[in-house]
Design an enzyme around this catalytic site. Structure first.
Site, mmCIF file in Angstrom:
data_model
loop_
_atom_site.group_PDB
_atom_site.id
_atom_site.type_symbol
_atom_site.label_atom_id
_atom_site.label_comp_id
_atom_site.label_asym_id
_atom_site.label_seq_id
_atom_site.Cartn_x
_atom_site.Cartn_y
_atom_site.Cartn_z
ATOM 1 N N GLU A 23 69.712 2.782 -12.030
ATOM 2 C CA GLU A 23 70.528 3.652 -11.222
ATOM 3 C C GLU A 23 69.089 4.649 -11.402
ATOM 4 O O GLU A 23 68.151 5.031 -12.623
ATOM 5 C CB GLU A 23 71.413 4.289 -11.703
ATOM 6 N N SER B 168 59.587 18.287 -21.882
ATOM 7 C CA SER B 168 60.703 16.200 -21.015
ATOM 8 C C SER B 168 59.048 16.224 -20.395
ATOM 9 O O SER B 168 59.605 15.124 -20.109
ATOM 10 C CB SER B 168 61.877 16.891 -21.161
ATOM 11 N N LYS C 157 60.474 9.495 -20.392
ATOM 12 C CA LYS C 157 61.723 8.482 -19.764
ATOM 13 C C LYS C 157 60.634 7.074 -19.871
ATOM 14 O O LYS C 157 61.176 6.185 -20.544
ATOM 15 C CB LYS C 157 61.643 8.444 -18.383
#
Ligand SMILES: *Cc1c(COP(=O)(O)O)cnc(C)c1O
Length: 387
Positions: free
Chosen positions: A110, A369, A88
């Site tokens: 969000e 990830s 991210k």
């Protein structure tokens, strides 16, 4: 995986289904991104941050013990080793840098499980930007630790109290906030979803992941490429990032793994949510249904539009795995390789474990990830004395 059409479409999917009031903001953002992405000063500042702050390039790890057990040559792209523990950071650093370039002083975001909120709060702290993160009230109660992390990093956490009080309500609230504050605020969306240009822009910010992986595979495999590339899919950003490094090579199979309780491509139908046309889970009345899986980070009822396109054209496939298969994969990787994966990433691994016969003797690259530290408490509750 190139540019979407001028109307922001990947094949028939994507677009910009938003109220009139948001269109100028999206157009401004698109123009700013196009200009920045072509400016070597912007891309080199981003590259340098990805190196000195996020820790890129992330390594490629060959899993010797698990490979032997499965009869599959298993490679991992180690996004778990990035700062803040997942892929991210690539996206939020890109968007924060873009926000600053656009003269914005505040980020709105969000978050569902809290991971994107923490990443956004991190980038906001780094750039000295204000940061407000919308989070469903139900999720706030479930993810207390991430709520505290965001506050520690200087962000405000805004409870989303409408609807089911989870991620999809937080997205609606964040968009509503942005409409009213667009002068000084940038909406830092967390995946390859939402209205154009987000699905494209976020994928471009994650392209670094695929580019590195392709070149690391070439080095390790003496010029060759893996037979199959596998990633988990929530909104689809880590998958889009790694797929982008291999999509031009038709001999490489691309697999996006969804949770059985949130199989938007597998069990969904095309519909419009959050400003995009894409596969999503709906009930018989066309209401968007709640996704539910063991990993809160994959609980998104839709999927990014480019994945819908890749599925429809057959370039990628989107199977799903069950929570039990995920738990088995989580324990397996921990024990054979000394790597505790994020529950999201364990979905990708679970598919490889299930399909090991079909994949026999193949080289398979899994995008790891994220790291599993955030999930250890939950797994301790589930597995308890069984280990
Ligand atoms: C957020 C998250 C995901 C899901 O998001 P995508 O946009 O589908 O990549 C997957 N893995 C980890 C570790 C995450 O934190």
């Amino acid at each position: 995986m190139g540019k979407p059409g001028p109307d922001g479409r990947f094949g028939g999917f994507g677009g910009r289904f938003v109220p009139e009031t948001l269109v100028p903001a999206l157009q401004e953002l698109e123009a700013a991104f196009v200009e920045a992405w072509a400016d070597p000063a912007f891309t080199s500042e981003l590259d340098s941050l990805l190196g000195s702050y996020a820790g890129r390039p992330s390594p490629l790890t060959e899993c010797h013990r698990l490979s032997e057990e499965l009869g599959v040559r298993l490679l991992l792209k180690r996004e778990d080793l990035n700062h803040t523990g997942s892929h991210k950071i690539n996206n939020v650093l890109g968007q924060a840098l873009l926000a600053r370039r656009m003269g914005k002083s505040r980020l709105v975001a969000e978050t569902g499980a809290g991971q994107h909120g923490v990443a956004t709060a991190t980038a906001a702290a780094l750039f000295g930007l204000e940061c407000d993160v919308y989070m469903g009230e139900v999720d706030m109660a479930r993810q207390e630790l991430n709520v505290f992390r965001m506050r520690l990093l200087g962000a405000r956490v805004m409870p989303a109290s409408s609807g089911s009080r989870t991620l999809k309500d937080a997205v609606n609230d964040a968009m509503r906030d942005w409409v009213a504050t667009v002068e000084d605020s940038h909406y830092c969306l967390g995946s390859v979803m939402g209205p154009h240009p987000y699905p494209w822009m976020v994928r471009e910010f994650h392209r670094v992941l695929g580019r590195e992986a392709e070149s690391q595979c070439r080095d390790l495999l003496e010029g060759g490429l893996p037979d199959t590339v596998v990633a988990c899919v929530g909104g689809g950003s880590n998958a889009a990032g790694i797929f982008s490094g291999f999509a031009e090579h038709p001999e490489v199979d691309l697999v996006g793994v969804e949770p059985a309780g949130g199989a938007a491509v597998g069990h969904g139908v095309p519909g419009i949510v959050h400003g995009m046309l894409s596969y999503l889970m709906q009930d018989e009345w066309g209401q968007v249904t709640e996704a539910e899986s063991i990993s809160a980070g994959l609980d998104y009822p839709g999927v990014g539009p480019e994945h819908s396109h890749l599925a429809e054209t057959g370039r990628a496939e989107y199977p799903s795995v069950t929570d039990d298969e995920v738990v088995e994969a989580f324990v397996s990787l921990s024990r054979t390789e000394g790597i505790i994966p994020a529950l999201e990433s364990a979905h990708a691994l679970a598919w490889v474990i299930r399909e090991r016969e079909r994949l026999e003797s193949c080289t398979v690259l899994v995008n790891l990830s994220g790291r599993g530290d955030k999930d250890v408490d939950q797994m301790m509750g589930l597995l308890g004395d069984r280990l």
